[in-house]
Motif scaffolding. Structure first.
Motif, short mmCIF file in Angstrom:
data_model
loop_
_atom_site.label_atom_id
_atom_site.label_comp_id
_atom_site.label_asym_id
_atom_site.label_seq_id
_atom_site.Cartn_x
_atom_site.Cartn_y
_atom_site.Cartn_z
N ARG A 17 -0.03 4.40 0.16
CA ARG A 17 -0.33 5.48 0.56
C ARG A 17 0.29 5.20 1.91
O ARG A 17 -0.13 6.27 2.67
N LYS A 18 0.63 3.91 2.30
CA LYS A 18 0.73 4.13 3.48
C LYS A 18 2.20 4.05 3.99
O LYS A 18 2.88 4.17 5.31
N LEU A 76 -4.58 -0.41 -6.19
CA LEU A 76 -5.78 -0.50 -5.07
C LEU A 76 -6.31 0.23 -5.58
O LEU A 76 -7.82 -0.49 -4.94
N ASN A 130 0.69 -1.28 0.13
CA ASN A 130 -0.10 -0.44 0.00
C ASN A 130 0.73 1.16 0.40
O ASN A 130 1.50 1.35 1.28
N GLU A 164 0.85 1.07 -8.27
CA GLU A 164 0.36 0.10 -6.91
C GLU A 164 -1.26 1.08 -6.83
O GLU A 164 -1.85 0.65 -6.42
#
Length: 146
Positions: free
Chosen positions: A4-5, A26, A2, A22
């Motif tokens: 975003r994390k 997602l 992920n 990615e």
């Protein structure tokens, strides 16, 4: 993974195309070039001025990367989400007819080319050109000076 994390330090080790890959993976939905690159730049904390300078290179990268496909509505998606089915034609009779039609088309084209060549040769008159050359005279430079 992920993106975003992920911390900024890890994101900076990835290419823009890898981050875009990615993000599309997602979200599982297509995005336009500006939307996809804006989100990529936000994750990398890149300002808008720099983003506008780099968006052309980003687009070029997506077009050359085989993981991405540009859809008819100008949105990018992952190729793995789109299945391309090959068309198999098992009917041999149609192939023979197509070959016969192609041969006929080639013969007609050759006949047309022969007619064009014949027409061109009729329009060209060698004798008139030779008559024009007969009027020319050779002049010596010394004669011109006198």
């Amino acid at each position: 993974m992920n993106v975003r994390k992920m911390p900024l330090e890890e994101l900076e080790l990835l290419s823009y195309a890898d981050i875009a890959y990615e993000l599309l993976k997602l979200d599982k939905k297509p995005m336009t070039t500006p939307v996809l690159f804006k989100e990529t730049c936000e994750l990398l904390q890149i300002d808008d001025d720099t983003m506008y300078e780099l968006i052309g290179d980003f687009y070029t990268t997506l077009t050359t990367d085989k993981r991405f496909v540009l859809l008819d509505n100008a949105e990018w998606d992952l190729r793995e989400f789109h299945v391309i089915k090959p068309i198999v034609d098992d009917d041999d009779d149609e192939d023979e007819e197509t070959i016969d039609e192609d041969e006929k088309d080639e013969e007609e084209l050759e006949e047309t080319e022969d007619e064009v060549v014949a027409d061109d040769s009729e329009d060209f008159d060698d004798t008139s050109e030779m008559d024009d050359l007969g009027d020319l005279a050779i002049v010596d430079e010394e004669e011109l000076e006198e």
